[in-house]
Design a protein around this motif. Sequence first.
Motif, short mmCIF file in Angstrom:
data_model
loop_
_atom_site.label_atom_id
_atom_site.label_comp_id
_atom_site.label_asym_id
_atom_site.label_seq_id
_atom_site.Cartn_x
_atom_site.Cartn_y
_atom_site.Cartn_z
N VAL A 152 56.94 -15.30 -24.25
CA VAL A 152 56.01 -14.59 -23.37
C VAL A 152 54.88 -15.50 -22.89
O VAL A 152 54.32 -15.28 -21.80
N VAL A 153 54.54 -16.54 -23.67
CA VAL A 153 53.50 -17.48 -23.24
C VAL A 153 53.94 -18.20 -21.97
O VAL A 153 53.16 -18.35 -21.01
N ASN A 154 55.19 -18.64 -21.95
CA ASN A 154 55.69 -19.34 -20.77
C ASN A 154 55.84 -18.39 -19.59
O ASN A 154 55.60 -18.78 -18.42
N TRP A 155 56.26 -17.17 -19.82
CA TRP A 155 56.35 -16.18 -18.75
C TRP A 155 54.96 -15.94 -18.14
O TRP A 155 54.80 -15.90 -16.92
N LEU A 206 51.04 -8.53 -23.10
CA LEU A 206 52.06 -8.66 -24.15
C LEU A 206 51.82 -9.90 -25.00
O LEU A 206 51.97 -9.88 -26.22
N MET A 207 51.39 -10.99 -24.36
CA MET A 207 51.10 -12.22 -25.09
C MET A 207 49.93 -12.01 -26.06
O MET A 207 49.99 -12.45 -27.22
N VAL A 208 48.87 -11.36 -25.59
CA VAL A 208 47.72 -11.08 -26.45
C VAL A 208 48.17 -10.29 -27.68
O VAL A 208 47.80 -10.62 -28.82
N HIS A 209 48.98 -9.27 -27.47
CA HIS A 209 49.46 -8.45 -28.60
C HIS A 209 50.34 -9.28 -29.54
O HIS A 209 50.18 -9.20 -30.77
N THR A 210 51.24 -10.09 -28.97
CA THR A 210 52.18 -10.87 -29.79
C THR A 210 51.46 -11.90 -30.65
O THR A 210 51.70 -12.00 -31.87
#
Length: 224
Positions: A152-155, A206-210
């Motif tokens: 998700v970081v790359n997305w 989503l990245m923050v949550h992950t």
Amino acid sequence: MIEQNAVQVGPPPTLRPVRGAARCAVVALSLAGAAWVVRAVWHLRLAAAGEPASGPPGQDGGAHRPLNALEDSYHLVSSAGAGVTAVCAIVFLFWLDQMRDNAKALTGARLVHGYGWLWLGWIVPVANLWIPRGVVADVHRSVFPERPLPTVVNWWWGLWLLGLAGGVGIIYADDTDEVIARAYEDVVPLLAADLVIVAAAAAAALMVHTLTTAQQEHIARKGY
């Protein structure tokens, strides 16, 4: 086991509470995404209304005609969206700052990118194409060097860069009246940019949550 216990001897690291900051960041990103959805609706409204017989807001010779009600309302929508985006950026960076401090406290190691890059990385030309992603990657990899970086970081970063491309996304190259003229002439690029920004905001949330969940689970396992 003996080695693990030896590592844990001494006072626990001083950690910053990050769950609240993460929730605020997710909410801010959701609001920013919603603001860009509203902007897309106004782009569609402008395209459906069609350019007035008097032409675009910007006239030849640098003159500007009076705006109609729809164009006036777009100026308000654009300003509100810019304000929400600015607040979102501040809240996001506050979350990242806390996550970065926790990563340093948990590992005791210096991160690849210094503290100044947390802020300067977004505004220094050319460097802003990779430094912000690097700062986020540092936060995760310093705590979990054995894990691959979450996809998700790359997305998120790919969508962010795509939103910047062409000057029709997050940062417009044209002023608001020129964007209105674009909506009259060809709304599709504007709508595509709006969609990319909404997707980038969703990926960022989503990245923050992950990343927050992973760090907090690590802290819980360590018993801090």
